[in-house]
Design a protein around this motif. Structure first.
Motif, short mmCIF file in Angstrom:
data_model
loop_
_atom_site.label_atom_id
_atom_site.label_comp_id
_atom_site.label_asym_id
_atom_site.label_seq_id
_atom_site.Cartn_x
_atom_site.Cartn_y
_atom_site.Cartn_z
N LEU A 397 0.85 -1.19 0.00
CA LEU A 397 0.00 0.00 0.00
C LEU A 397 0.89 1.24 0.00
O LEU A 397 1.67 1.45 0.93
CB LEU A 397 -0.91 -0.02 1.23
N LEU A 398 0.78 2.06 -1.05
CA LEU A 398 1.70 3.18 -1.25
C LEU A 398 0.94 4.45 -1.60
O LEU A 398 0.06 4.45 -2.48
CB LEU A 398 2.68 2.83 -2.39
N LYS A 399 1.31 5.53 -0.96
CA LYS A 399 0.68 6.83 -1.18
C LYS A 399 0.84 7.25 -2.64
O LYS A 399 1.93 7.22 -3.21
CB LYS A 399 1.31 7.88 -0.27
N GLY A 400 -0.28 7.65 -3.25
CA GLY A 400 -0.27 8.15 -4.61
C GLY A 400 -0.22 7.07 -5.67
O GLY A 400 -0.35 7.36 -6.86
N ILE A 401 -0.02 5.83 -5.27
CA ILE A 401 0.11 4.74 -6.23
C ILE A 401 -1.12 3.84 -6.22
O ILE A 401 -1.68 3.52 -7.28
CB ILE A 401 1.39 3.93 -5.93
N ASN A 402 -1.56 3.44 -5.03
CA ASN A 402 -2.72 2.54 -4.96
C ASN A 402 -3.56 2.78 -3.71
O ASN A 402 -4.22 1.86 -3.21
CB ASN A 402 -2.27 1.08 -5.03
N ASP A 403 -3.54 4.01 -3.17
CA ASP A 403 -4.17 4.28 -1.88
C ASP A 403 -5.59 4.81 -1.98
O ASP A 403 -6.02 5.62 -1.16
CB ASP A 403 -3.30 5.24 -1.05
N THR A 404 -6.35 4.36 -2.98
CA THR A 404 -7.78 4.65 -3.05
C THR A 404 -8.49 3.34 -3.37
O THR A 404 -7.89 2.39 -3.89
CB THR A 404 -8.13 5.68 -4.14
N PHE A 405 -9.78 3.30 -3.09
CA PHE A 405 -10.56 2.10 -3.40
C PHE A 405 -10.51 1.81 -4.89
O PHE A 405 -10.33 0.66 -5.30
CB PHE A 405 -12.02 2.29 -2.95
#
Length: 519
Positions: A397-405
């Motif tokens: 889990l990485l900020k700006g890469i895949n941190d939304t549903f």
């Protein structure tokens, strides 16, 4: 199926709803259309014709307040059609259950995912969707680097022309001067490498591109360096090249090499300045440790990247493990199928199949964005999936890469369609301050993972974990409490609370199979 003569409560309630409206005439056009639907439902043996009729009548009741009697359909006639529907259906599904219950549930579920379906290709496009753009990038990169098609299509060619300096990076990506200056600062201390193939997945006009963020380091990696917590291996390495967190599972760190060095790599400070294949003595000591401890059941070969090992070395390690009776399962950790799929050739596939035929072999990969799945990487995973027990994904889990549903759900669905099973989502490690800027709060991760339940396929939903001396689950509990003999549960996709009858403790405590009755 026996003919049923009675309606269930779903249908009775549905008819009470339908026939409680005003009895008045609607437009002649609507009335004529419904009479045609009635005639079709009565004369044929198609369940859907009956369903379509009553869905239309339900809509007329809900939107216009009309009773079916505006068409001349008496309740007794409706009863006959309901019984006909119930007896035509192979499972005896009632008309009210299908039209008034199931249809509503399906509609509500559809409403929940509509926004996701509308947003996924815009917010998180896959490499399959972007393939035409990626091919243009690849053509441009080949020209800039002077690569032949033979070089491009080979694993050795991809490594030979790997991008490792700010100067080469500048020649293929239109990065602003400040970004290139940061890359220069970082690469004095840490290695950067991305293959030409993987570089082509980057959409160069986007500074927030999810592939760029994983492959090209930023200044935070040196500005936030701080004091690094010693790597987990320091206190979980009982033998040379070995990590052991659990009594029946060990890891062999078989190389320090990767085809691409990720900006969030747990071992980024320990990669070293040069690629290394270790000595036979080192591998022998690791294998001897595993051979002596007969409790060990499962061995993970990683690094670095297991697919960076020469075929001879990889084959030998697998053969040694297969010769140990107590070792029942093997795993190979690799990012190669998404960073350099050219590595997946027939010789490698033969090695995997040979070992898998002896004992189950799993390939564990890391895919963090749907953009990493292209027709080429998908084909690599398809070929691998044919010769091993399972292909599993451990995303970070990485900020700006895949941190939304939207981003994470599309990642999970995309990799599942590429023959890869979503397995874990790791919360980005706290041990390396170099990439604290990429970390995501645990609650955010929980929201994302819990939101996938009820909205995508169950086997596309990975487990959410943290690593802290082992893998610790981070999921919320959906058990809220008790009400006498019931458990109060919460549906994670809607928040609705439901009661679930628990097993009777007294019945559970009885002798097995109820043999107590015969004593």
């Amino acid at each position: 199926m026996l003919f049923k003569e009675h309606l269930d409560e779903y249908t009775e309630d549905f008819f009470d709803l339908l026939y409680s409206g005003e009895h008045r005439e609607d437009s002649a056009e609507d009335a004529s259309r419904v009479r045609e639907m009635i005639q079709k439902a009565q004369s044929g043996n198609c369940v859907q014709d009956i369903v379509d009729l009553f869905l239309f009548l339900k809509q007329a009741r809900m939107e216009k307040g009309l009773s079916p009697e505006f068409t001349g359909l008496a309740r007794s006639d409706a009863l006959g059609l309901a019984l006909k529907h119930q007896n035509l259906d192979e499972h005896g599904v009632s008309l009210g259950g299908r039209v008034n219950q199931a249809a509503s549930i399906v509609q509500q579920a559809g409403d929940r995912v509509n926004s996701y379906l509308e947003a996924r290709d815009r917010e998180a496009p896959s490499g399959m969707l972007l393939w035409e753009r990626i091919q243009e990038n690849h053509s441009r990169i080949r020209e800039v680097l002077g690569m032949s098609m033979q070089d491009w299509d080979s694993f050795s060619g991809q490594l030979k022309y790997a991008i490792e300096s700010p100067q080469t990076l500048e020649s293929i990506l239109n990065l602003p001067p400040r970004a290139l200056e940061e890359v220069g600062r970082v690469t004095r201390d840490y290695r950067m490498r991305l293959t030409p193939y993987y570089a082509g997945l980057i959409m160069p006009e986007r500074l927030d591109d999810p592939v760029l963020l994983q492959a090209v380091p930023t200044g935070e990696m040196v500005d936030n360096a701080g004091i690094e917590i010693p790597p987990v291996a320091a206190d979980h390495s009982p033998a040379r090249l070995i990590d052991q967190f659990y009594p029946r599972v060990v890891t062999i760190k078989a190389t320090n090499m990767c085809a691409m060095y990720c900006t969030h790599c747990l071992r980024i400070a320990h990669i070293g300045k040069k690629d290394r294949i270790y000595t036979e003595q080192a591998y022998g000591e690791a294998l001897d440790y595993i051979r002596r401890d007969t409790r060990i059941r499962d061995v993970l070969i990683t690094g670095g990247d297991a697919f960076m090992l020469p075929n001879k070395v990889l084959r030998n390690i697998l053969a040694e493990l297969d010769s140990m009776d107590h070792v029942r399962l093997k795993r190979l950790g690799t990012r190669i199928p998404v960073t350099t799929p050219q590595r997946v050739d027939q010789e490698l596939l033969d090695i995997l199949e040979e070992s898998n035929d002896k004992k189950p072999l799993r390939v564990v990969t890391q895919i963090n964005t749907a953009q990493e799945i292209t027709p080429v990487s998908r084909e690599a995973f398809k070929q691998i999936s044919r010769v091993v027990f399972a292909v599993l994904n451990q995303a970070v889990l990485l900020k700006g890469i895949n941190d939304t549903f939207v981003k994470m759900a599309h990642l999970c669905e995309t990799i599942q369609e590429a023959y890869v099973r979503p397995y874990y989502i790791f919360n980005c490690s706290y041990r390396n301050p170099q990439f604290s800027h990429l970390r995501v709060p645990v609650e955010k991760g929980r929201d994302i993972v819990e939101g996938m339940y009820g909205n995508i396929s169950g086997d596309a939903i990975p487990r959410y974990i943290a690593t802290a001396g082992g893998k610790i689950p981070l999921h919320r509990s959906n058990v809220l409490g008790r009400d006498q003999g019931d458990i109060i549960l919460q549906k994670p996709w809607s928040g609705e609370q439901v009661k679930y009858p628990d097993a009777d403790p007294e019945v559970y405590s009885e002798s097995r199979w109820g043999l107590k009755r015969y004593e």
